[in-house]
Write an enzyme that holds these catalytic residues in place. Structure first.
Site, mmCIF file in Angstrom:
data_model
loop_
_atom_site.group_PDB
_atom_site.id
_atom_site.type_symbol
_atom_site.label_atom_id
_atom_site.label_comp_id
_atom_site.label_asym_id
_atom_site.label_seq_id
_atom_site.Cartn_x
_atom_site.Cartn_y
_atom_site.Cartn_z
ATOM 1 N N SER A 154 0.825 -1.205 0.000
ATOM 2 C CA SER A 154 0.000 0.000 0.000
ATOM 3 C C SER A 154 0.858 1.252 0.000
ATOM 4 O O SER A 154 2.064 1.201 0.283
ATOM 5 C CB SER A 154 -0.905 0.020 1.240
ATOM 6 O OG SER A 154 -0.131 0.305 2.395
ATOM 7 N N GLY A 189 -12.682 8.177 12.753
ATOM 8 C CA GLY A 189 -14.031 7.668 12.939
ATOM 9 C C GLY A 189 -14.816 7.580 11.650
ATOM 10 O O GLY A 189 -16.043 7.523 11.666
ATOM 11 N N LEU A 190 -14.128 7.579 10.508
ATOM 12 C CA LEU A 190 -14.780 7.497 9.202
ATOM 13 C C LEU A 190 -14.624 6.114 8.576
ATOM 14 O O LEU A 190 -14.912 5.917 7.410
ATOM 15 C CB LEU A 190 -14.218 8.570 8.266
ATOM 16 C CG LEU A 190 -14.346 10.004 8.781
ATOM 17 C CD1 LEU A 190 -13.749 10.988 7.782
ATOM 18 C CD2 LEU A 190 -15.789 10.363 9.080
ATOM 19 N N SER A 191 -14.177 5.164 9.369
ATOM 20 C CA SER A 191 -14.095 3.752 9.011
ATOM 21 C C SER A 191 -13.206 3.488 7.801
ATOM 22 O O SER A 191 -13.609 2.864 6.824
ATOM 23 C CB SER A 191 -15.480 3.141 8.799
ATOM 24 O OG SER A 191 -15.410 1.742 9.001
ATOM 25 N N ASP A 198 -20.417 -0.523 9.739
ATOM 26 C CA ASP A 198 -19.440 0.115 8.864
ATOM 27 C C ASP A 198 -19.366 -0.567 7.506
ATOM 28 O O ASP A 198 -19.368 0.088 6.457
ATOM 29 C CB ASP A 198 -18.063 0.108 9.520
ATOM 30 C CG ASP A 198 -18.024 0.932 10.794
ATOM 31 O OD1 ASP A 198 -18.986 1.679 11.044
ATOM 32 O OD2 ASP A 198 -17.039 0.818 11.534
#
Length: 389
Positions: free
Chosen positions: A72, A131-133, A179
């Site tokens: 990545s 917290g935006l998964s 999520d």
């Protein structure tokens, strides 16, 4: 995290550079914002998230030797493991997300004899730790890619279950299924009304665009981790409360049960239970209000959700409270923290013409309080996981 204009080329080019060949294709999945319904998912309750226009892209191609390699833009090393060696106790680090999904799909019935190895390379513009998964975006991108490459023909519900299994058993985070469901089922200018008991998912139009409203994300930069003790403690309290009340889960309680709960439970457990019971009702009220009155009428429900998370569930932090209060005072229709808590981001539903004013006010408030400057940006409810070619 990669700039949003570059994630597709970064995934494809990174794959070529890392593995010396062309990917079979690109698949992507979005992060999510939970509009309302926090910590209700693992209590068999209701949630109302939407996919956002920040995505994780995976370039992927099968291998013939049964080996999985993942790389990545956000990690220098290439992680490698044989398909036949996949096991929760042998997987660690960020690679737990892609390896975990491959393992979970095998647990859901994928034929090990036809589950090929693969090379995968990821790029993302979903903020990590906000917290935006970002985790579900990785999981869902891998799930839709392998669903195609492995010829599984699983529906989105099964792919969501696989992502949750990976998160719970491999990553070690005791999260519910919200999520992954948001990342898979998302639609433009709509949210996913999810019953976490039946897994029935209904796409509900939000109407933000027509009402001239935007969602402002206020990332406090306070780090959080779902695998740490705070999240586990809240889940344990919920389970203890359900057991003491003689129900399978807190989904089976409503507001009429709260007086008995208060008499049966200790104060802390009662407040945890009260948050879940009232939050479930706020989700239902939000869906109803959107249908009957439109999006400008849901602000009070967002505000009440934050108060409940701050006072009853005790998962907010001072930075989140300041972000919410400042947004509310500066013209937001409503605001609340979003995500698992103990840091991360707040969301504010703001008239388009006031976004810049609210953002400036939040920045000034953080500076005055001596907090690190937050990251602020708007997101739009967007499409879910998909093939990109």
């Amino acid at each position: 995290m990669t700039d949003s204009t570059d994630i597709y080329s970064a995934a494809r080019d990174g794959f070529r550079e890392r593995y010396g060949r062309e990917p079979l294709g690109l698949w992507s999945a979005p992060g999510r914002v939970n509009l309302i319904g926090e910590h209700t998912d693992y209590n068999d309750g209701f949630v109302f998230p939407f996919a956002i226009d920040r995505r994780t892209v995976v370039a992927l191609a099968p291998r013939e030797d049964g080996v999985i390699r993942v790389g990545s833009t956000f990690a220098a090393d290439t992680e490698e493991m044989a398909v036949e060696s996949l096991s929760p106790d042998r997987i660690a680090g960020w690679s737990a997300y892609p390896f975990g999904v491959a393992w979970a799909l095998l647990q859901h019935g994928a034929d090990a004899s036809t589950a090929t190895g693969f090379d995968a390379y990821f790029a993302s513009d979903v903020p990590v730790g906000a917290g935006l998964s970002s985790s579900a975006a990785i999981e869902s991108a891998v799930a839709v890619a392998l669903n195609e490459v492995w010829g599984l023909e699983y529906n989105k519900r099964t792919l969501a279950r696989a992502g949750q299994l990976a998160e719970n058993q491999v990553v070690g985070a005791p999260t519910g299924i919200m999520d992954q469901s948001a990342s898979l089922f998302g639609k433009q200018d709509a949210a996913v009304f999810l019953d976490c008991r039946s897994l029935d998912a209904e796409v509900i139009p939000l109407g933000f665009e027509g009402a001239g409203l935007e969602i402002l994300i206020i990332d406090t930069k306070v780090s959080h981790s779902h695998a740490d003790g705070g999240y586990k403690d809240r889940r344990a309290s919920c389970e203890a409360g359900a057991a003491a009340m003689g129900v399978e889960s807190l989904r089976d309680l409503d507001a009429d049960d709260l007086p008995r709960a208060e008499s049966v439970l200790d104060d802390v457990t009662f407040r945890r239970v009260r948050h879940i019971v009232t939050e479930n009702q706020r989700v239902l009220d939000t869906v109803r209000t959107l249908r009957e009155e439109g999006p400008r009428a849901i602000g009070g429900l967002l505000d009440a959700s934050h108060v409940s998370m701050r006072d009853d569930f005790e998962i907010s932090v001072p930075e989140l409270d300041l972000a919410v209060a400042t947004a509310q005072a500066s013209g937001a229709v409503g605001a609340r923290m979003t995500g698992g808590g103990f840091g991360g981001a707040a969301i504010a539903l703001v008239p388009s013409e006031l976004v810049a004013d609210v953002s400036r006010a939040v920045s000034a408030a953080f500076a005055d309080a001596g907090y690190a400057a937050p990251d602020q940006f708007t997101v739009r409810p967007s499409e879910g996981a998909r093939a990109e070619r």
